[in-house]
Design a protein around this motif. Structure first.
Motif, PDB file in Angstrom:
ATOM      1  N   VAL A  10      -9.429  -3.785   5.551  1.00  0.00           N
ATOM      2  CA  VAL A  10      -8.830  -5.057   5.975  1.00  0.00           C
ATOM      3  C   VAL A  10      -8.450  -5.013   7.458  1.00  0.00           C
ATOM      4  N   ASP A  63      -5.553   3.744  -0.560  1.00  0.00           N
ATOM      5  CA  ASP A  63      -5.794   2.470  -1.247  1.00  0.00           C
ATOM      6  C   ASP A  63      -6.101   1.365  -0.245  1.00  0.00           C
ATOM      7  N   MET A  64      -5.930   1.650   1.054  1.00  0.00           N
ATOM      8  CA  MET A  64      -6.198   0.629   2.070  1.00  0.00           C
ATOM      9  C   MET A  64      -6.572   1.270   3.403  1.00  0.00           C
ATOM     10  N   ARG A  95     -18.673  -1.714   5.484  1.00  0.00           N
ATOM     11  CA  ARG A  95     -18.708  -1.761   4.015  1.00  0.00           C
ATOM     12  C   ARG A  95     -20.058  -1.296   3.482  1.00  0.00           C
ATOM     13  N   ASP A 141     -15.959  -9.731  10.837  1.00  0.00           N
ATOM     14  CA  ASP A 141     -17.123  -9.437   9.988  1.00  0.00           C
ATOM     15  C   ASP A 141     -18.241  -8.687  10.694  1.00  0.00           C
ATOM     16  N   ASN A 197     -13.793   0.677  -2.456  1.00  0.00           N
ATOM     17  CA  ASN A 197     -13.804  -0.704  -2.895  1.00  0.00           C
ATOM     18  C   ASN A 197     -13.890  -1.520  -1.601  1.00  0.00           C
ATOM     19  N   PRO A 198     -14.927  -2.397  -1.455  1.00  0.00           N
ATOM     20  CA  PRO A 198     -15.097  -3.106  -0.177  1.00  0.00           C
ATOM     21  C   PRO A 198     -13.822  -3.831   0.263  1.00  0.00           C
ATOM     22  N   ALA A 199     -13.010  -4.272  -0.702  1.00  0.00           N
ATOM     23  CA  ALA A 199     -11.811  -5.048  -0.369  1.00  0.00           C
ATOM     24  C   ALA A 199     -10.707  -4.194   0.244  1.00  0.00           C
ATOM     25  N   MET A 200     -10.856  -2.866   0.183  1.00  0.00           N
ATOM     26  CA  MET A 200      -9.797  -2.011   0.741  1.00  0.00           C
ATOM     27  C   MET A 200      -9.842  -1.956   2.270  1.00  0.00           C
ATOM     28  N   SER A 202       0.837  -1.196   0.000  1.00  0.00           N
ATOM     29  CA  SER A 202       0.000   0.000   0.000  1.00  0.00           C
ATOM     30  C   SER A 202       0.881   1.259   0.000  1.00  0.00           C
ATOM     31  N   LEU A 248     -16.853  -5.393   9.905  1.00  0.00           N
ATOM     32  CA  LEU A 248     -16.533  -5.129   8.494  1.00  0.00           C
ATOM     33  C   LEU A 248     -17.798  -4.980   7.642  1.00  0.00           C
ATOM     34  N   GLU A 249     -18.798  -5.852   7.896  1.00  0.00           N
ATOM     35  CA  GLU A 249     -19.994  -5.796   7.054  1.00  0.00           C
ATOM     36  C   GLU A 249     -20.731  -4.461   7.143  1.00  0.00           C
TER      37      GLU A 249
END
Ligand code: ZN
Length: 323
Positions: A299, A263-264, A283, A276, A294-297, A133, A279-280
């Motif tokens: 972490v 980016d992260m 997101r 989760d 982006n949901p994947a960013m 990153s 996280l859920e």
């Protein structure tokens, strides 16, 4: 010093313990030690302990002082990174303490200081989940909410080392009072103590829940672990508390994304272990609030209990441009 064979010492000073490690430049542990911080015995005793622990890891690692490139120290702020002075650390009862100078004089080794949340971010950037990153924001979720910001691969400290206080972004203008004096800060709404407070308020309002049963009727035993267990068993109140916490965090993180375009986003600290459950809803909230999320960013941090010392090691690496 021959950099290729060099070692770095990381020191993580906390209110309950001091961790000290000896690492190579890749972050591998050669030796480590930790000891409880005897705060009531006063400043002199704690400082002496820190110096002794540094001497101990050098001995344990069977290296010479000449092979040590530097010492990185992470401590609670506010502090001044250039002067190496801690302005005020209430948990340690320190005021205007020139920690960098004291360690340099006590060990004869060049030393750098920064605050623990900044170093948690830098540690993840150099050794953890953020290796690839360039623009990363780490939030430590626990009793308080701290943060560290990496921009273009470097720690961003702002003009007075004051940057990264993400926990004190206003989320609800008339929300709960925060320890900083303001109202509705992210920390006042989404920290572990606030989650417990909201749970207790809902229970006294008569909401149905298995939480009282999980703590054997002693509501003072409610913590975020209990709330996670209850939510995983399908308890509606616990699920609601996590969802609301994720929404508060999502609003704050959305603001950060819109301003800084990272980016992260890395979540660390004890509350992040809920995974989760947090996280859920974060997101979901970002879908509405962030212009480019982006949901994947989003972490989870990787370094766990080693985050403090590895961040301190990374501080030396970054300051000497060893990467
Ligand atoms: Zn605040």
């Amino acid at each position: 010093v021959d950099i290729s064979k060099g070692y770095i010492i990381g020191v993580d000073v906390g209110g309950t313990d001091v961790k000290v490690s000896l690492n190579d430049l890749k972050g591998n542990f050669i030796a480590k030690t930790s000891l409880p911080t005897y705060v009531p015995k006063g400043e002199e005793v704690v400082l002496h302990q820190i110096i002794s622990a540094i001497e101990e890891v050098i001995k344990l690692g069977e290296v010479t002082k000449g092979e040590i490139i530097g010492i990185g120290v992470g401590a609670p702020g506010p502090l001044n990174t250039k002067e190496g002075i801690i302005y005020h650390a209430p948990n340690l009862n320190w005021r205007n303490l020139p920690l960098k100078k004291i360690i340099e004089e006590g060990t004869g080794i060049r030393t750098w200081l920064d605050n623990d949340a900044n170093l948690a971010a830098l540690g993840e950037k150099v050794f953890g989940v953020g290796k690839d990153s360039q623009n990363m924001i780490l939030l430590t979720l626990g009793t308080g909410i701290g943060g560290g910001i990496i921009i273009d691969g470097k720690l961003y400290r702002g003009s007075d080392d004051g940057a990264g206080e993400v926990g004190h972004m206003t989320i609800e203008p008339n929300g709960y009072r925060c320890n900083c004096g303001n109202r509705g800060c992210m920390e006042a709404l989404a920290s572990a103590p606030n989650m417990v407070r909201r749970t207790k308020e809902a229970l006294s309002a008569g909401e149905e829940s298995i939480i009282p049963e999980l703590v054997g009727g002693d509501l003072d035993k409610i913590d975020t672990k209990v709330l996670a267990t209850a939510a995983r068993k399908g308890d509606k109140l616990a699920e609601k508390i996590w969802k609301k916490t994720g929404e508060y965090l999502g609003i704050g993180i959305g603001n950060l994304i819109n301003v800084l375009s990272p980016d992260m986003i890395v979540l660390g600290g004890g509350v992040s272990h809920a995974g989760d459950l947090l996280l859920e809803p974060i997101r979901e909230t970002l879908k509405e609030r962030a212009m480019q999320a982006n949901p994947a960013m989003i972490v989870l941090a990787e370094l766990g209990n080693d985050a403090g010392v590895l961040g301190a090691v990374a501080l030396v690496i970054q300051n000497l441009n060893l990467v």
